[in-house]
Design a protein around this motif. Sequence first.
Motif, PDB file in Angstrom:
ATOM      1  N   GLN A 180       0.844  -1.188   0.000  1.00  0.00           N
ATOM      2  CA  GLN A 180       0.000   0.000   0.000  1.00  0.00           C
ATOM      3  C   GLN A 180       0.886   1.247   0.000  1.00  0.00           C
ATOM      4  OE1 GLN A 180      -2.579   0.244   3.377  1.00  0.00           O
ATOM      5  NE2 GLN A 180      -3.456   2.201   2.790  1.00  0.00           N
ATOM      6  N   VAL A 181       0.672   2.097  -0.970  1.00  0.00           N
ATOM      7  CA  VAL A 181       1.468   3.321  -1.080  1.00  0.00           C
ATOM      8  C   VAL A 181       0.954   4.356  -0.105  1.00  0.00           C
ATOM      9  CG1 VAL A 181       2.142   5.200  -2.598  1.00  0.00           C
ATOM     10  CG2 VAL A 181       2.000   2.869  -3.495  1.00  0.00           C
ATOM     11  N   GLN A 182       1.867   4.950   0.626  1.00  0.00           N
ATOM     12  CA  GLN A 182       1.499   6.011   1.572  1.00  0.00           C
ATOM     13  C   GLN A 182       2.482   7.164   1.466  1.00  0.00           C
ATOM     14  OE1 GLN A 182       1.174   4.074   5.504  1.00  0.00           O
ATOM     15  NE2 GLN A 182      -0.982   4.631   5.421  1.00  0.00           N
ATOM     16  N   LEU A 183       1.948   8.366   1.508  1.00  0.00           N
ATOM     17  CA  LEU A 183       2.742   9.590   1.567  1.00  0.00           C
ATOM     18  C   LEU A 183       2.268  10.374   2.777  1.00  0.00           C
ATOM     19  CD1 LEU A 183       2.554  10.677  -2.200  1.00  0.00           C
ATOM     20  CD2 LEU A 183       4.347   9.362  -1.090  1.00  0.00           C
ATOM     21  N   VAL A 184       3.194  10.705   3.666  1.00  0.00           N
ATOM     22  CA  VAL A 184       2.824  11.389   4.900  1.00  0.00           C
ATOM     23  C   VAL A 184       3.642  12.661   5.024  1.00  0.00           C
ATOM     24  CG1 VAL A 184       2.646  11.243   7.397  1.00  0.00           C
ATOM     25  CG2 VAL A 184       2.250   9.191   5.995  1.00  0.00           C
ATOM     26  N   GLU A 185       2.934  13.786   5.015  1.00  0.00           N
ATOM     27  CA  GLU A 185       3.593  15.089   5.151  1.00  0.00           C
ATOM     28  C   GLU A 185       3.696  15.493   6.617  1.00  0.00           C
ATOM     29  OE1 GLU A 185       0.746  15.468   1.505  1.00  0.00           O
ATOM     30  OE2 GLU A 185       0.704  14.640   3.529  1.00  0.00           O
ATOM     31  N   SER A 186       4.707  16.290   6.906  1.00  0.00           N
ATOM     32  CA  SER A 186       4.864  16.873   8.236  1.00  0.00           C
ATOM     33  C   SER A 186       5.652  18.176   8.108  1.00  0.00           C
ATOM     34  CB  SER A 186       5.584  15.911   9.181  1.00  0.00           C
ATOM     35  OG  SER A 186       6.887  15.621   8.690  1.00  0.00           O
ATOM     36  N   GLY A 187       5.638  18.958   9.183  1.00  0.00           N
ATOM     37  CA  GLY A 187       6.443  20.165   9.219  1.00  0.00           C
ATOM     38  C   GLY A 187       5.687  21.463   9.034  1.00  0.00           C
ATOM     39  N   GLY A 188       4.395  21.363   8.775  1.00  0.00           N
ATOM     40  CA  GLY A 188       3.618  22.581   8.634  1.00  0.00           C
ATOM     41  C   GLY A 188       3.440  23.284   9.960  1.00  0.00           C
ATOM     42  N   GLY A 189       2.877  24.486   9.903  1.00  0.00           N
ATOM     43  CA  GLY A 189       2.640  25.238  11.135  1.00  0.00           C
ATOM     44  C   GLY A 189       2.365  26.691  10.850  1.00  0.00           C
ATOM     45  N   LEU A 190       2.426  27.477  11.916  1.00  0.00           N
ATOM     46  CA  LEU A 190       2.178  28.918  11.841  1.00  0.00           C
ATOM     47  C   LEU A 190       3.517  29.640  11.942  1.00  0.00           C
ATOM     48  CD1 LEU A 190       0.317  31.428  11.949  1.00  0.00           C
ATOM     49  CD2 LEU A 190       0.220  31.092  14.444  1.00  0.00           C
ATOM     50  N   VAL A 191       3.747  30.566  11.019  1.00  0.00           N
ATOM     51  CA  VAL A 191       5.005  31.308  11.012  1.00  0.00           C
ATOM     52  C   VAL A 191       4.728  32.747  10.577  1.00  0.00           C
ATOM     53  CG1 VAL A 191       5.541  30.653   8.619  1.00  0.00           C
ATOM     54  CG2 VAL A 191       7.407  31.238  10.189  1.00  0.00           C
ATOM     55  N   GLN A 192       5.546  33.661  11.035  1.00  0.00           N
ATOM     56  CA  GLN A 192       5.390  35.051  10.625  1.00  0.00           C
ATOM     57  C   GLN A 192       5.987  35.257   9.233  1.00  0.00           C
ATOM     58  OE1 GLN A 192       7.164  37.427  13.799  1.00  0.00           O
ATOM     59  NE2 GLN A 192       5.120  37.808  14.635  1.00  0.00           N
ATOM     60  N   ALA A 193       5.490  36.269   8.559  1.00  0.00           N
ATOM     61  CA  ALA A 193       6.031  36.619   7.248  1.00  0.00           C
ATOM     62  C   ALA A 193       7.533  36.848   7.357  1.00  0.00           C
ATOM     63  CB  ALA A 193       5.342  37.864   6.706  1.00  0.00           C
ATOM     64  N   GLY A 194       8.261  36.319   6.377  1.00  0.00           N
ATOM     65  CA  GLY A 194       9.706  36.389   6.389  1.00  0.00           C
ATOM     66  C   GLY A 194      10.373  35.184   7.031  1.00  0.00           C
ATOM     67  N   GLY A 195       9.593  34.358   7.689  1.00  0.00           N
ATOM     68  CA  GLY A 195      10.126  33.191   8.367  1.00  0.00           C
ATOM     69  C   GLY A 195      10.309  31.998   7.438  1.00  0.00           C
ATOM     70  N   SER A 196      10.686  30.873   8.049  1.00  0.00           N
ATOM     71  CA  SER A 196      10.974  29.660   7.277  1.00  0.00           C
ATOM     72  C   SER A 196      10.290  28.446   7.889  1.00  0.00           C
ATOM     73  CB  SER A 196      12.486  29.390   7.246  1.00  0.00           C
ATOM     74  OG  SER A 196      13.186  30.443   6.615  1.00  0.00           O
ATOM     75  N   LEU A 197      10.015  27.488   7.029  1.00  0.00           N
ATOM     76  CA  LEU A 197       9.529  26.181   7.445  1.00  0.00           C
ATOM     77  C   LEU A 197      10.135  25.128   6.534  1.00  0.00           C
ATOM     78  CD1 LEU A 197       5.688  26.667   8.045  1.00  0.00           C
ATOM     79  CD2 LEU A 197       7.385  26.124   9.783  1.00  0.00           C
ATOM     80  N   ARG A 198      10.273  23.925   7.039  1.00  0.00           N
ATOM     81  CA  ARG A 198      10.735  22.808   6.224  1.00  0.00           C
ATOM     82  C   ARG A 198       9.706  21.697   6.277  1.00  0.00           C
ATOM     83  NH1 ARG A 198      15.568  18.394   7.047  1.00  0.00           N
ATOM     84  NH2 ARG A 198      16.308  18.312   4.885  1.00  0.00           N
ATOM     85  N   LEU A 199       9.122  21.403   5.136  1.00  0.00           N
ATOM     86  CA  LEU A 199       8.157  20.322   5.035  1.00  0.00           C
ATOM     87  C   LEU A 199       8.872  19.027   4.666  1.00  0.00           C
ATOM     88  CD1 LEU A 199       5.250  22.048   3.060  1.00  0.00           C
ATOM     89  CD2 LEU A 199       5.734  22.082   5.512  1.00  0.00           C
ATOM     90  N   SER A 200       8.369  17.930   5.211  1.00  0.00           N
ATOM     91  CA  SER A 200       8.901  16.611   4.879  1.00  0.00           C
ATOM     92  C   SER A 200       7.773  15.732   4.362  1.00  0.00           C
ATOM     93  CB  SER A 200       9.526  15.956   6.108  1.00  0.00           C
ATOM     94  OG  SER A 200      10.603  16.713   6.598  1.00  0.00           O
ATOM     95  N   CYS A 201       8.137  14.811   3.490  1.00  0.00           N
ATOM     96  CA  CYS A 201       7.188  13.830   2.966  1.00  0.00           C
ATOM     97  C   CYS A 201       7.846  12.466   3.045  1.00  0.00           C
ATOM     98  CB  CYS A 201       6.796  14.163   1.541  1.00  0.00           C
ATOM     99  SG  CYS A 201       5.792  12.892   0.722  1.00  0.00           S
ATOM    100  N   ALA A 202       7.292  11.599   3.878  1.00  0.00           N
ATOM    101  CA  ALA A 202       7.810  10.232   4.014  1.00  0.00           C
ATOM    102  C   ALA A 202       6.958   9.311   3.162  1.00  0.00           C
ATOM    103  CB  ALA A 202       7.769   9.806   5.473  1.00  0.00           C
ATOM    104  N   ALA A 203       7.613   8.622   2.234  1.00  0.00           N
ATOM    105  CA  ALA A 203       6.901   7.769   1.280  1.00  0.00           C
ATOM    106  C   ALA A 203       7.205   6.301   1.545  1.00  0.00           C
ATOM    107  CB  ALA A 203       7.303   8.145  -0.138  1.00  0.00           C
ATOM    108  N   SER A 204       6.201   5.477   1.366  1.00  0.00           N
ATOM    109  CA  SER A 204       6.385   4.031   1.529  1.00  0.00           C
ATOM    110  C   SER A 204       5.438   3.292   0.610  1.00  0.00           C
ATOM    111  CB  SER A 204       6.143   3.620   2.980  1.00  0.00           C
ATOM    112  OG  SER A 204       4.824   3.924   3.369  1.00  0.00           O
TER     113      SER A 204
END
Length: 125
Positions: free
Chosen positions: A1-25
């Motif tokens: 069974q194929v699965q893609l799971v995202e993580s790393g989202g959230g609330l950030v102020q303008a000008g800030g940074s985030l790193r999203l991850s996607c774990a696939a199996s």
Amino acid sequence: QVQLVESGGGLVQAGGSLRLSCAASGRTFSNYSMGWFRRAPRKEREFVAAISWSGGSTLYTDSVKGRFTISRGNAKNTVYLQMNSLKPEDTAVYYCASQRAGRAPTADLSAYDYWGQGTQVTVSS
């Protein structure tokens, strides 16, 4: 069974940074190009970035060029989206997706056959 799971989202102020991850199996993702899409409130899902199976070729939508970077982990079954200099207009649910085999990275939504559930990114002004 194929699965893609995202993580790393959230609330950030303008000008800030985030790193999203996607774990696939569930299949050999090293053979497939991968992409990130997003859907903002009251808008259609849109392409953000894509990367080839080797990581050697990338594609970005114009609005994120120079700010976002897509990459793959060494095992090729994890995909990242580094987002810098975030703007309120980047607010959306971000989705990871896997392309059908044998295709170069593309912005064409119909070329993707598996999708994650999405992770919310909210950028405050």
